[in-house]
Design a protein around this motif. Structure first.
Motif, PDB file in Angstrom:
ATOM      1  N   HIS A  75      56.682 -87.103 -33.002  1.00  0.00           N
ATOM      2  CA  HIS A  75      56.759 -88.571 -33.111  1.00  0.00           C
ATOM      3  C   HIS A  75      57.628 -89.022 -34.292  1.00  0.00           C
ATOM      4  CE1 HIS A  75      53.410 -87.579 -35.814  1.00  0.00           C
ATOM      5  NE2 HIS A  75      53.743 -88.682 -36.466  1.00  0.00           N
ATOM      6  N   ASP A  78      61.227 -89.277 -32.451  1.00  0.00           N
ATOM      7  CA  ASP A  78      61.377 -89.934 -31.159  1.00  0.00           C
ATOM      8  C   ASP A  78      60.703 -91.308 -31.252  1.00  0.00           C
ATOM      9  OD1 ASP A  78      60.402 -90.797 -28.489  1.00  0.00           O
ATOM     10  OD2 ASP A  78      61.211 -88.888 -27.781  1.00  0.00           O
ATOM     11  N   GLU A  79      61.482 -92.370 -31.111  1.00  0.00           N
ATOM     12  CA  GLU A  79      60.959 -93.736 -31.296  1.00  0.00           C
ATOM     13  C   GLU A  79      59.854 -94.081 -30.298  1.00  0.00           C
ATOM     14  OE1 GLU A  79      61.237 -96.115 -33.692  1.00  0.00           O
ATOM     15  OE2 GLU A  79      62.259 -94.502 -34.756  1.00  0.00           O
ATOM     16  N   GLU A  80      60.004 -93.662 -29.037  1.00  0.00           N
ATOM     17  CA  GLU A  80      58.971 -93.957 -28.039  1.00  0.00           C
ATOM     18  C   GLU A  80      57.672 -93.228 -28.379  1.00  0.00           C
ATOM     19  OE1 GLU A  80      57.182 -95.954 -25.186  1.00  0.00           O
ATOM     20  OE2 GLU A  80      59.258 -96.311 -25.806  1.00  0.00           O
ATOM     21  N   LYS A  81      57.776 -91.957 -28.753  1.00  0.00           N
ATOM     22  CA  LYS A  81      56.589 -91.200 -29.155  1.00  0.00           C
ATOM     23  C   LYS A  81      55.958 -91.814 -30.410  1.00  0.00           C
ATOM     24  CE  LYS A  81      57.901 -86.605 -27.405  1.00  0.00           C
ATOM     25  NZ  LYS A  81      57.344 -86.785 -26.114  1.00  0.00           N
ATOM     26  N   LYS A  82      56.789 -92.329 -31.302  1.00  0.00           N
ATOM     27  CA  LYS A  82      56.295 -92.951 -32.534  1.00  0.00           C
ATOM     28  C   LYS A  82      55.434 -94.176 -32.218  1.00  0.00           C
ATOM     29  CE  LYS A  82      57.863 -94.968 -36.891  1.00  0.00           C
ATOM     30  NZ  LYS A  82      59.025 -95.343 -37.701  1.00  0.00           N
ATOM     31  N   LYS A  83      55.880 -95.026 -31.289  1.00  0.00           N
ATOM     32  CA  LYS A  83      55.114 -96.214 -30.906  1.00  0.00           C
ATOM     33  C   LYS A  83      53.759 -95.813 -30.315  1.00  0.00           C
ATOM     34  CE  LYS A  83      59.213 -98.930 -29.890  1.00  0.00           C
ATOM     35  NZ  LYS A  83      60.042 -99.468 -28.810  1.00  0.00           N
ATOM     36  N   ILE A  84      53.767 -94.822 -29.443  1.00  0.00           N
ATOM     37  CA  ILE A  84      52.525 -94.347 -28.818  1.00  0.00           C
ATOM     38  C   ILE A  84      51.605 -93.751 -29.882  1.00  0.00           C
ATOM     39  CG2 ILE A  84      51.576 -92.651 -27.197  1.00  0.00           C
ATOM     40  CD1 ILE A  84      54.246 -93.059 -25.581  1.00  0.00           C
TER      41      ILE A  84
END
Length: 170
Positions: A75, A78-84
């Motif tokens: 995360h 990776d920006e998407e993984k960070k948000k999740i």
């Protein structure tokens, strides 16, 4: 961990020689062991490639390596993984009063974790590829063994980072 292991050995009514040493430079002759088992350590290593080579060295022909770990810090890359991750972390704070990672200082933990060799690796694929590259055969991976390796709270806290198992034979 050695103290905990000693207590477990004692509680089981067994005896064992327990030692601490650098897993990158083991003090054992070549082809000493039938099996090497590692749990939740490869992600912390400065040079996991050297450790994998060392584990291969100390295995007897036909010996097996089992490594259980998780892909803890993708995360950070990776920006998407960070948000999740951030949404799940907030939910864990609300439910348990603690975050996913129980670092004393979250920013220091994040900074240190981002410097680790394995933090940006997609695992267990990286482990399998490297094991084959250095000569392991019969390699395999189980992408998620969380049901048998974690408590229910650990599974909930770490649902974004399933515990995997990779193995291979010398």
């Amino acid at each position: 961990m050695i103290h905990e292991a000693k207590e477990n050995v004692k509680a089981a009514g067994l005896s064992a020689d327990l030692m601490t040493m650098d897993c990158h430079n083991l003090n054992f002759p070549d082809e000493t062991f039938d099996m090497v088992i590692c749990r939740n350590i490869t992600w912390t290593l400065d040079d996991p490639q050297k450790a994998y080579k060392e584990w291969l060295r100390v295995l007897k022909k036909g010996g097996r390596l089992l490594v259980s770990d998780a892909c803890w810090y993708l995360h950070l890359y990776d920006e998407e993984k960070k948000k999740i991750y951030e949404a799940h972390d907030a939910a864990m704070w609300e439910k348990y009063g603690r975050g996913i990672h129980a670092h004393e200082d979250a920013e220091t933990g994040k900074e240190l974790s981002s410097k680790l060799f394995m933090s940006d690796k997609k695992r267990p694929a990286w482990d399998l590829d490297y094991m084959m590259e250095i000569g392991f055969s019969k390699v395999f991976a189980l992408k998620d063994i969380s049901d048998i390796s974690r408590t229910s709270m650990e599974r909930e806290l770490n649902k974004l980072t399933p515990q995997f198992l990779v193995g291979g034979e010398k």
